[in-house]
Scaffold this motif. Structure first.
Motif, PDB file in Angstrom:
ATOM      1  N   HIS A  72      -3.214  -4.152  -6.320  1.00 25.04           N
ATOM      2  CA  HIS A  72      -3.736  -3.337  -5.211  1.00 25.04           C
ATOM      3  C   HIS A  72      -4.300  -2.019  -5.737  1.00 25.04           C
ATOM      4  CE1 HIS A  72      -4.320  -2.277  -1.069  1.00 25.04           C
ATOM      5  NE2 HIS A  72      -3.590  -1.175  -1.186  1.00 25.04           N
ATOM      6  N   ALA A  73      -3.645  -1.456  -6.746  1.00 26.50           N
ATOM      7  CA  ALA A  73      -4.164  -0.222  -7.338  1.00 26.50           C
ATOM      8  C   ALA A  73      -5.535  -0.460  -7.969  1.00 26.50           C
ATOM      9  CB  ALA A  73      -3.188   0.309  -8.387  1.00 26.50           C
ATOM     10  N   ASN A  74      -5.685  -1.577  -8.651  1.00 30.51           N
ATOM     11  CA  ASN A  74      -6.980  -1.907  -9.239  1.00 30.51           C
ATOM     12  C   ASN A  74      -8.050  -2.098  -8.178  1.00 30.51           C
ATOM     13  OD1 ASN A  74      -6.784  -1.945 -12.146  1.00 30.51           O
ATOM     14  ND2 ASN A  74      -5.380  -3.675 -11.938  1.00 30.51           N
ATOM     15  N   ASP A  75      -7.653  -2.622  -7.027  1.00 30.43           N
ATOM     16  CA  ASP A  75      -8.609  -2.895  -5.959  1.00 30.43           C
ATOM     17  C   ASP A  75      -9.140  -1.614  -5.311  1.00 30.43           C
ATOM     18  OD1 ASP A  75      -8.310  -5.592  -6.382  1.00 30.43           O
ATOM     19  OD2 ASP A  75      -6.872  -5.876  -4.744  1.00 30.43           O
ATOM     20  N   ILE A  76      -8.303  -0.575  -5.243  1.00 26.53           N
ATOM     21  CA  ILE A  76      -8.709   0.613  -4.479  1.00 26.53           C
ATOM     22  C   ILE A  76      -9.148   1.783  -5.341  1.00 26.53           C
ATOM     23  CG2 ILE A  76      -7.153  -0.017  -2.594  1.00 26.53           C
ATOM     24  CD1 ILE A  76      -5.251   2.183  -3.518  1.00 26.53           C
TER      25      ILE A  76
ATOM     26  N   TRP B 123      -3.843   6.971  -9.438  1.00 25.74           N
ATOM     27  CA  TRP B 123      -3.008   6.330  -8.423  1.00 25.74           C
ATOM     28  C   TRP B 123      -1.647   6.052  -9.045  1.00 25.74           C
ATOM     29  CZ3 TRP B 123      -4.144   5.791  -3.360  1.00 25.74           C
ATOM     30  CH2 TRP B 123      -5.476   6.016  -2.985  1.00 25.74           C
ATOM     31  N   CYS B 124      -0.622   6.468  -8.334  1.00 26.31           N
ATOM     32  CA  CYS B 124       0.748   6.373  -8.844  1.00 26.31           C
ATOM     33  C   CYS B 124       1.471   5.201  -8.193  1.00 26.31           C
ATOM     34  CB  CYS B 124       1.483   7.682  -8.565  1.00 26.31           C
ATOM     35  SG  CYS B 124       3.177   7.714  -9.137  1.00 26.31           S
ATOM     36  N   MET B 125       1.868   4.217  -8.997  1.00 20.58           N
ATOM     37  CA  MET B 125       2.709   3.117  -8.533  1.00 20.58           C
ATOM     38  C   MET B 125       4.153   3.623  -8.488  1.00 20.58           C
ATOM     39  SD  MET B 125       1.081   0.184 -11.050  1.00 20.58           S
ATOM     40  CE  MET B 125       2.491  -0.899 -10.774  1.00 20.58           C
TER      41      MET B 125
ATOM     42  N   ARG C 233     -13.160   6.056 -12.570  1.00 19.88           N
ATOM     43  CA  ARG C 233     -12.609   7.080 -13.469  1.00 19.88           C
ATOM     44  C   ARG C 233     -11.187   7.496 -13.083  1.00 19.88           C
ATOM     45  NH1 ARG C 233     -17.141  11.618 -14.459  1.00 19.88           N
ATOM     46  NH2 ARG C 233     -15.635  12.153 -16.096  1.00 19.88           N
ATOM     47  N   GLN C 234     -10.564   6.749 -12.195  1.00 21.68           N
ATOM     48  CA  GLN C 234      -9.205   7.068 -11.761  1.00 21.68           C
ATOM     49  C   GLN C 234      -8.193   6.233 -12.544  1.00 21.68           C
ATOM     50  OE1 GLN C 234      -9.439   6.299  -7.563  1.00 21.68           O
ATOM     51  NE2 GLN C 234     -10.410   8.275  -7.111  1.00 21.68           N
ATOM     52  N   ALA C 235      -7.145   6.900 -13.043  1.00 26.42           N
ATOM     53  CA  ALA C 235      -6.119   6.232 -13.847  1.00 26.42           C
ATOM     54  C   ALA C 235      -5.058   5.595 -12.954  1.00 26.42           C
ATOM     55  CB  ALA C 235      -5.475   7.232 -14.795  1.00 26.42           C
ATOM     56  N   ILE C 236      -4.283   4.700 -13.545  1.00 29.65           N
ATOM     57  CA  ILE C 236      -3.110   4.128 -12.870  1.00 29.65           C
ATOM     58  C   ILE C 236      -1.870   4.559 -13.638  1.00 29.65           C
ATOM     59  CG2 ILE C 236      -1.896   2.013 -12.234  1.00 29.65           C
ATOM     60  CD1 ILE C 236      -4.563   0.653 -11.911  1.00 29.65           C
TER      61      ILE C 236
ATOM     62  N   ALA D 229       0.823  -1.215   0.000  1.00 19.61           N
ATOM     63  CA  ALA D 229       0.000   0.000   0.000  1.00 19.61           C
ATOM     64  C   ALA D 229       0.854   1.260   0.000  1.00 19.61           C
ATOM     65  CB  ALA D 229      -0.949  -0.010   1.197  1.00 19.61           C
ATOM     66  N   SER D 230       2.027   1.219   0.620  1.00 20.01           N
ATOM     67  CA  SER D 230       2.878   2.416   0.705  1.00 20.01           C
ATOM     68  C   SER D 230       3.543   2.757  -0.625  1.00 20.01           C
ATOM     69  CB  SER D 230       3.954   2.223   1.781  1.00 20.01           C
ATOM     70  OG  SER D 230       3.369   2.174   3.066  1.00 20.01           O
ATOM     71  N   LEU D 231       3.483   1.838  -1.603  1.00 17.03           N
ATOM     72  CA  LEU D 231       4.042   2.104  -2.919  1.00 17.03           C
ATOM     73  C   LEU D 231       3.020   2.745  -3.860  1.00 17.03           C
ATOM     74  CD1 LEU D 231       6.128  -1.166  -3.405  1.00 17.03           C
ATOM     75  CD2 LEU D 231       7.018   1.129  -2.962  1.00 17.03           C
ATOM     76  N   LEU D 232       1.838   3.048  -3.334  1.00 17.25           N
ATOM     77  CA  LEU D 232       0.806   3.721  -4.117  1.00 17.25           C
ATOM     78  C   LEU D 232       0.571   5.111  -3.567  1.00 17.25           C
ATOM     79  CD1 LEU D 232      -1.767   0.839  -4.659  1.00 17.25           C
ATOM     80  CD2 LEU D 232      -0.553   2.088  -6.447  1.00 17.25           C
ATOM     81  N   VAL D 233       0.645   6.100  -4.453  1.00 17.80           N
ATOM     82  CA  VAL D 233       0.484   7.502  -4.062  1.00 17.80           C
ATOM     83  C   VAL D 233      -0.710   8.080  -4.811  1.00 17.80           C
ATOM     84  CG1 VAL D 233       1.572   9.774  -3.966  1.00 17.80           C
ATOM     85  CG2 VAL D 233       2.978   7.707  -3.718  1.00 17.80           C
TER      86      VAL D 233
END
Length: 416
Positions: A173-177, A137-139, A181-184, A121-125
């Motif tokens: 995890h990014a897909n889960d949260i 969400w930024c990986m 309409r939010q990009a990765i 989770a800490s690798l997602l900003v």
């Protein structure tokens, strides 16, 4: 949402012992102005902020002054920074408590939980737009060392497969949260398959036998991959959304012809709507004279013809690489070159010499047992003949032999 993708600043780098702080400051000033003029919502810096793991105080001041000034000029700006292979992860993360107040996120290490597992989770900003809403969400994955990646038992290549697994875990995890309409956006400092390298300035970072990472680590849910490490701006696998932005200034003479840039990326909902290169002005020119190696006589003519304004400030004088093709060693080479550029506002950074190809016969090899019976000047003579000798020349030229003898006399071990 609009963000700027940049990487590989290498603050503190010198070019053949010449300081480059003026060039770095010119880039940072330009970038700060660009962030304001573009009204960027975020700045993504993909590693190799510094040239060494122990950068000078001056280089660090440049960096932190830029962060502070950019945030003051553009209060809603969000900045995400990952460590590259040149950076010290600990040094980058040390001021994190202060940088938090500037909305600057720095990820140098792969974070771990109390049980030793990776804190995915800490690798997602979260990246916010000007209205304060999460737009992406930024990986934020820094340069990965073997100890950073998940352990995979019985893997053919535990390091490379571990990297791929970590990217998949963070992406899942990014897909889960994320909301619909939010990009990765993926950040990485790595060498991708098909990436074109600059041999003179890029340090190889792959550990083990595998050369590079596959673009398959980014699946279709990744709207944009902002990559760092390679100095030439390029797409990976001809895919528009997988990009190296490249370094903002040439880090070696091999990069003279690169079009240095940062990338402006615009998002519409969860997709990239536009990617635009913003070209970085070159504060100090790098000159290769001639463009291809040539005989000394031609080189001296080209150097004499150099026309550079005499009122060029000292800190803006071009760096010069001279490229000479020789048939034999030329003891007076540097003196001749310096005489040709005397009075010209240039800085002689490098003399590159190359020699015409010659066949080296097997008879030029010296067996180890034979070395004990040969004097150093005999070994030198054989080496000279193997590299430069021909049917019209027997023996080493007297001036070369004399220069070598002078070196021998200055070496106590040889005299003894």
């Amino acid at each position: 949402m609009r963000f700027i993708h940049t990487s590989d600043w290498h603050l503190g780098q010198t070019l053949h012992q010449f300081d480059r702080s003026v060039e770095h400051q010119a880039f940072l000033d330009w970038l700060s102005d660009t962030l304001v003029s573009e009204q960027a919502d975020a700045l993504l810096i993909c590693g190799d902020i510094f040239d060494t793991a122990n950068p000078s105080a001056a280089a660090q001041k440049q960096f932190y002054r830029f962060l502070q000034q950019s945030k003051n000029r553009l209060p809603h700006l969000q900045i995400v920074i990952i460590a590259g292979n040149h950076d010290s992860p600990g040094r980058l993360e040390a001021p994190a408590p202060l940088l938090d107040s500037l909305d600057v996120t720095v990820i140098g290490f792969v974070p771990r939980l109390a049980d030793g597992s990776i804190d995915i989770a800490s690798l997602l900003v979260p990246l916010k737009n000007a209205q304060g809403d999460i737009a992406a969400w930024c990986m934020a994955i820094p340069f990965l060392r073997p100890g950073d990646v998940p352990r995979i038992d019985n893997a053919n290549d535990p390091y490379m497969e571990g990297i791929a697994l970590l990217y998949r875990q963070v992406l899942q995890h990014a897909n889960d949260i994320r909301a619909p309409r939010q990009a990765i956006i993926a950040l990485g400092h790595c060498h991708m398959v098909g990436g074109e390298i600059s041999e003179e300035s890029e340090r190889r970072i792959v550990i083990g036998g595998t050369e590079a990472l596959s673009a398959n680590i980014f699946d279709g849910n990744v709207a944009y991959a902002a990559l760092g490490h390679l100095h030439l701006a390029q797409k990976i696998g001809k895919q528009e959304h997988l990009r190296y932005c490249g370094s903002p200034l040439p880090l070696s003479f091999a990069e003279v012809d690169y079009r240095h840039q940062v990338l402006r990326v615009e998002l519409q909902d969860n997709q990239v709507s536009a990617i635009t290169p913003l070209y970085v002005p070159r504060a100090v020119a790098l000159l290769r004279v001639p463009e291809k190696p040539a005989p000394l006589a031609q080189v001296l003519v080209a150097l004499t013809a150099l026309d550079i304004p005499h009122d060029t400030p000292a800190e803006r004088m071009p760096f010069l690489e001279v490229r000479v093709r020789l048939n034999a060693p030329e003891p007076g080479l540097r003196a001749a070159i310096e005489q040709a550029i005397e009075g010209k506002p240039v800085r002689l950074a490098k003399i590159e010499t190359s020699f015409a190809h010659r066949d080296v016969s097997a008879t030029s090899d010296v067996a180890l047992a034979e070395l004990e019976r040969l004097h150093p000047d005999q070994i030198f003579d054989r080496l000279y003949q193997s590299k430069f000798g021909d049917e019209n020349q027997t023996g080493t030229p007297p001036e070369i032999s004399a220069a070598f003898a002078e070196l021998l006399l200055a070496t106590p071990e040889v005299q003894a």
